[in-house]
Design a protein around this motif. Structure first.
Motif, PDB file in Angstrom:
ATOM      1  N   THR A  70       0.831  -1.201   0.000  1.00 36.07           N
ATOM      2  CA  THR A  70       0.000   0.000   0.000  1.00 36.07           C
ATOM      3  C   THR A  70       0.872   1.259   0.000  1.00 36.07           C
ATOM      4  O   THR A  70       0.584   2.209  -0.711  1.00 36.07           O
ATOM      5  CB  THR A  70      -0.965   0.031   1.208  1.00 36.07           C
ATOM      6  OG1 THR A  70      -0.227  -0.197   2.407  1.00 36.07           O
ATOM      7  CG2 THR A  70      -2.029  -1.031   1.079  1.00 36.07           C
ATOM      8  N   LYS A  85      -7.839  -3.095   5.113  1.00 36.66           N
ATOM      9  CA  LYS A  85      -6.927  -2.266   4.341  1.00 36.66           C
ATOM     10  C   LYS A  85      -6.650  -2.888   2.965  1.00 36.66           C
ATOM     11  O   LYS A  85      -6.631  -2.210   1.941  1.00 36.66           O
ATOM     12  CB  LYS A  85      -5.621  -2.121   5.134  1.00 36.66           C
ATOM     13  CG  LYS A  85      -4.698  -1.068   4.624  1.00 36.66           C
ATOM     14  CD  LYS A  85      -3.553  -0.847   5.612  1.00 36.66           C
ATOM     15  CE  LYS A  85      -2.589   0.192   5.072  1.00 36.66           C
ATOM     16  NZ  LYS A  85      -1.456   0.396   5.984  1.00 36.66           N
ATOM     17  N   LYS A  96      -5.480  -7.174   8.719  1.00 35.36           N
ATOM     18  CA  LYS A  96      -5.097  -6.338   7.579  1.00 35.36           C
ATOM     19  C   LYS A  96      -6.100  -6.445   6.438  1.00 35.36           C
ATOM     20  O   LYS A  96      -5.917  -5.835   5.380  1.00 35.36           O
ATOM     21  CB  LYS A  96      -3.726  -6.766   7.055  1.00 35.36           C
ATOM     22  CG  LYS A  96      -2.614  -6.791   8.091  1.00 35.36           C
ATOM     23  CD  LYS A  96      -1.601  -5.671   7.826  1.00 35.36           C
ATOM     24  CE  LYS A  96      -0.573  -5.565   8.936  1.00 35.36           C
ATOM     25  NZ  LYS A  96       0.362  -6.697   8.964  1.00 35.36           N
TER      26      LYS A  96
END
Ligand SMILES: *Cc1c(COP(=O)(O)O)cnc(C)c1O
Length: 240
Positions: free
Chosen positions: A64, A99, A96
Motif C-alpha cells: 500500500t 486495508k 489487515k
C-alpha cells in the motif's frame, strides 16, 4: 538500481515465447506480473516504463505504501492509474483484511473460509466487486493455501455466494524443487482443481485465471496452462 530491468524483461519475453511455441499457446493468453516486493519505487517506475501494468506485492503494508506513492506520481493520467493493477500475492492476516480489500485490485492469496467471510462482509454493497483467487496448497515447503480440493471446493461455494467478491480462478506456488516432474504435477493439480470448480459452479462465469509460475519455473507453468505468471527475481534481480 544497478540491475537492468529492461534486459530482464526481454529475456523473459524470449523464454515465454519459446514456452508458448512448445505448448502451442498464444503469448496473449498469459499475463506477466512483476512481483516488486522488497524492491523500491524506482524499480516499479522502470518496469512501468518498459510496459508492465500488473504488479504483485506480498505484504499489505509495503504494497500500500509503495503503490500509493506510485499512483501519486501518475495522477496526471486520467484516473491516475494508467491501467495499473496491483495484486496481493502474500498471506493476508485478518487484521489487515480491511486495508487490503480497500487497496488491492485482486487478492490472489485467499486461503481459508474465514478470510472469504471476512472479505465478503467487507465488500458488501460495493459497486465494483473485489477480484480474488483461491490459493491451493500443492507444494511441500509453503504452508499457504487450501490444503486439498475438498476444502477448496467448499471455499469456492462460499466465494461465489458473496456479491462483493468476484472469484476469477486459482493460485499456487510449486515446491522449490529441481525435479521437473514434481513441479509439473503441482501445476497440473491446480489446473484439474480449476476444472473441478468450473463443473461444480458453472454459473459463476468461469474460473479463467490460473496464477502459477515464478522466476524458476514459469516455463513449465506455461506448458501446463498458466494464464498469469508472477515474476520477481528474473525482472528485478535478487531481493536485497
Ligand atoms: C516472491 C513471490 C513471487 C516471485 O518469486 P520469484 O522467484 O522472485 O520470481 C511469486 N509469487 C509469490 C506468491 C511470491 O511471494
Amino acid at each position: 538500481m544497478d540491475y537492468d530491468i529492461k534486459a530482464g524483461l526481454s529475456r523473459i519475453e524470449e523464454r515465454l515465447a519459446a514456452a508458448c511455441l512448445r505448448s502451442g499457446r498464444k503469448r496473449e493468453e498469459i499475463r506477466l506480473m512483476a512481483v516488486s516486493k522488497f524492491h523500491p519505487l524506482p524499480a516499479v517506475e522502470e518496469a512501468f516504463k518498459q510496459g508492465i501494468r500488473l504488479f504483485g506485492e506480498n505484504r499489505v503494508q509495503e504494497g500500500t505504501e509503495k503503490f500509493a506513492a506510485f499512483r501519486e506520481t501518475r495522477r496526471s493520467g486520467g484516473d491516475g492509474r494508467d491501467g495499473v493493477e496491483v495484486h496481493l500475492v502474500g498471506s493476508l492476516q485478518r487484521n489487515k483484511a480491511k486495508k487490503a480489500a480497500a487497496f488491492f485490485d485482486c487478492i490472489q492469496s485467499v486461503d481459508r473460509d474465514s478470510l472469504i467471510d471476512e472479505l465478503g462482509a467487507l465488500t458488501a454493497g460495493r459497486e465494483k466487486p473485489l477480484m480474488i483467487l483461491l490459493e491451493l496448497h500443492t507444494g511441500e515447503e509453503s504452508k499457504a493455501g487450501f490444503p486439498d480440493t475438498d476444502s477448496l471446493y467448499r471455499g469456492g461455494e462460499k466465494a461465489v455466494s458473496y456479491p462483493g467478491l468476484k472469484p476469477l480462478g486459482l493460485m499456487t506456488m510449486a515446491p522449490f524443487s529441481k525435479d521437473e516432474k514434481t513441479i509439473r504435477s503441482s501445476f497440473r493439480r491446480l489446473r484439474e482443481a480449476r476444472d473441478g470448480l468450473e463443473k461444480r459452479f458453472p454459473l459463476s462465469g468461469g474460473w479463467p485465471c490460473l496464477s502459477m509460475g515464478m522466476s524458476g519455473d514459469f516455463e513449465l507453468a506455461v506448458e501446463e496452462g498458466s494464464t498469469l505468471v508472477r515474476i520477481g527475481t528474473a525482472i528485478f534481480g535478487e531481493r536485497g
